[in-house]
Design an enzyme around this catalytic site. Structure first.
Site, mmCIF file in Angstrom:
data_model
loop_
_atom_site.group_PDB
_atom_site.id
_atom_site.type_symbol
_atom_site.label_atom_id
_atom_site.label_comp_id
_atom_site.label_asym_id
_atom_site.label_seq_id
_atom_site.Cartn_x
_atom_site.Cartn_y
_atom_site.Cartn_z
ATOM 1 C CD GLU A 1 7.117 111.583 -1.966
ATOM 2 O OE1 GLU A 1 7.868 111.974 -2.874
ATOM 3 O OE2 GLU A 1 6.071 110.942 -2.179
ATOM 4 C CD GLU B 1 2.258 112.848 -1.925
ATOM 5 O OE1 GLU B 1 2.612 112.299 -2.995
ATOM 6 O OE2 GLU B 1 2.865 113.787 -1.403
HETATM 7 O O1 AHR Z 1 1.544 113.991 -5.818
HETATM 8 C C1 AHR Z 1 2.596 114.217 -6.704
HETATM 9 C C2 AHR Z 1 3.966 114.093 -6.048
HETATM 10 O O2 AHR Z 1 4.197 112.767 -5.694
HETATM 11 C C3 AHR Z 1 4.140 114.831 -4.741
HETATM 12 O O3 AHR Z 1 4.497 116.165 -4.932
HETATM 13 C C4 AHR Z 1 5.255 114.083 -4.090
HETATM 14 O O4 AHR Z 1 5.197 114.143 -2.695
HETATM 15 C C5 AHR Z 1 5.112 112.680 -4.639
HETATM 16 O O5 AHR Z 1 6.314 112.178 -5.093
#
Ligand code: AHR
Length: 513
Positions: A177, A299
């Site tokens: 990210e 994610e």
């Molecule tokens: O999964 C929780 C968080 O969400 C992670 O650390 C990040 O990559 C995202 O914003």
């Protein structure tokens, strides 16, 4: 706004000639980040009576095996952007201030412990390197430590630490990210792309067999420009990486069930947009024999309750407790991955245990959250070739709403109550996944085979519960998978009634000769 149901049956048409692409088993991945109780007291808890001889929780290992976790992403997440892997190897572990999630990181659990855990659950490892406070040298040395057999300093260091054989970690992402202002070491698209290109170079020179994932856009706030980020990154890395990583978290903060149930369609819209961009940029790429870049949704999940204030840091960060409507959204995400199986070749539910996770532990016990069950059913059965399914069911329109906290808004029209995906295997097996989004009504549906006949007994599994807010806890399991009576099929049509607020997996056979 919901509309009245029509009198005639809904229809699902399955045509084994209408192929989308192979379902990649890597879409059934999870994620383990140094955050809250994910690693410590989730996966690893040497003082627990439930720990095995190496300090890992046996109940968590068993539940992860039953979940068929195919690959596990590590060590973050936001954590990785202030993580230095050398703090977590060897006998001299260095405790550090952990800045992303406000904890003290003991570094007791590091690269080798993660690899032991991953091997125990039978998953492939997927590492992310630090592109925030980290350097390209540090990333290169990590690949040397894990993947080079012998000779250079870091390969020998691994052996000195007691691990004679290399771990041969194939999947590596170039940061996490990095488009997000919240990320430690956040960069603009151009700076990230250049840093990622040079980091990739030294990593690939160290081990040419690795597969690289670039950080795609994760910032969908109204002032962000996610497609600009994706374009710049793909342009710069078009001959270098194998996947572009995308992230999505959705929620139901306004308690609007129908809006919430439509959120997997947003993932699908973003998938289609990025797919178009990839196609355009691939037309100018020079990748030799390497296949085109694919999408890794590395994610994804429901996350909104434990996403502000105190629940964002410390010992019990991000302990989201899930209900049935969350499980239906999870099934919707999985349907979207299967429907886009030609381009989505990797996905990681964030995360595995305690932190926005399908499993939840305390000192003496563990329970499976509602979202465990749809993921488990998909990962056990849904393989083969994804099919382009025709669905005719009643639809509804949503209001304008926020997709996730702080994100831009969406509005969805003509959302079908039945959300469907299907896959087909060489042995004639057909797997049909159906979410009935209707909150109150069962939907009687004709499932029609366009080519060949349905034959034999069809197995039916259903995830459902007493109401859409039903949850599980240590004492009670209100939402889980139930095997229903099988359906006897003989002909090109079977009729089935999908109960209100349910996810159903049907597994049967189609004979084409
Ligand atoms: O999964 C929780 C968080 O969400 C992670 O650390 C990040 O990559 C995202 O914003």
């Amino acid at each position: 706004m919901t509309q009245p149901m029509k009198a005639q049956n809904a229809r699902i048409k399955i045509d084994v000639d209408r192929i989308v692409g192979e379902v990649d088993s890597l879409i059934y991945g999870n994620f383990l980040e140094h955050l809250g109780r994910a690693v410590y007291s989730g996966a690893y808890d040497p003082d627990s009576p439930l720990a095995d001889e190496d300090g890992f929780r046996k109940d968590v290992i068993q539940a992860a095996k039953d979940l068929n976790v195919t690959q596990l992403r590590y060590p973050g997440g936001n954590f990785v952007s202030n993580y230095h892997w050398q703090d977590g190897v060897g006998s001299d572990r260095v405790p550090r201030m952990e800045l992303a999630w406000g904890r003290l990181e003991s570094n007791e659990f590091g690269t080798n412990e993660f690899m032991q855990f991953t091997n125990k659950i039978g998953a492939k490892p997927y590492f992310a390197v630090n592109m925030g406070t980290g350097t390209m040298t540090e990333a290169q040395r990590w690949v040397e430590y894990t993947n080079v057999e012998e000779g250079p300093y870091y390969a020998e260091l691994r052996k000195k630490h007691g691990y004679e054989e290399p771990w041969n970690i194939k999947y590596w992402s170039l940061g996490n990210e990095m488009d997000g202002f919240w990320q430690i070491g956040h960069l603009n698209a151009e700076d990230y792309a250049k840093k990622a290109r040079e980091t990739a170079k030294v990593m690939q020179l160290t081990d040419p067999a690795i597969s690289l994932i670039a950080a795609g856009a994760s910032n969908f706030r109204p002032d962000a420009n996610p497609m600009h980020w994706n374009r710049v990154v793909l342009e710069e890395l078009k001959n270098v990486v194998d996947y572009l990583a995308l992230h999505i978290y959705v929620g139901n903060p306004d308690n609007n069930y129908y809006n919430f149930l439509s959120t997997p369609l947003v993932l699908e819209e973003r998938t289609e947009l990025v797919e178009g961009l990839i196609r355009e940029i691939m037309s100018r790429a020079d990748r030799g024999d390497r296949p085109s870049i694919k999408i890794a949704w590395d994610e994804w999940n429901v996350w909104y309750r434990a996403r502000a204030g105190e629940s964002m840091s410390g010992e019990r960060a991000l302990e989201e407790r899930y209900n049935l409507e969350d499980a239906l959204v999870v099934a919707g995400f999985l349907n979207a991955f299967v429907r886009n199986a030609d381009i989505v070749k990797m996905a990681n539910m964030a995360q595995l245990v305690n932190v926005i996770a399908p499993m939840y532990t305390n000192e003496n016990d563990m329970f499976k959250q509602t979202i465990y069950y749809p993921l488990q059913l998909f990962s056990e059965h849904t393989y083969g070739t994804a099919l382009d399914v025709y669905v005719d069911s009643e639809t509804y329109d949503t209001e304008r709403f926020f997709v996730g906290l702080g994100e831009s808004q969406t509005q969805q029209s003509d959302v079908p109550y039945l959300d469907v995906s299907a896959s087909y295997k060489d042995n004639g097996e057909v797997i049909i996944n159906v979410v009935n989004r209707h909150k109150d009504k069962a939907i009687t549906t004709d499932i029609i085979s366009q080519k060949g006949k349905f034959t034999g007994g069809f197995k039916v599994y259903e995830v459902n519960g007493p109401d859409v807010k039903a949850q599980n806890n240590f004492e009670e399991t209100n939402v889980e998978t139930e095997e229903k009576s099988s359906i006897q099929a003989d002909g090109s049509k079977v009729t089935y009634s999908f109960p209100a607020h349910s996810y159903t997996l049907i597994k049967g056979k189609i004979t084409t000769d």
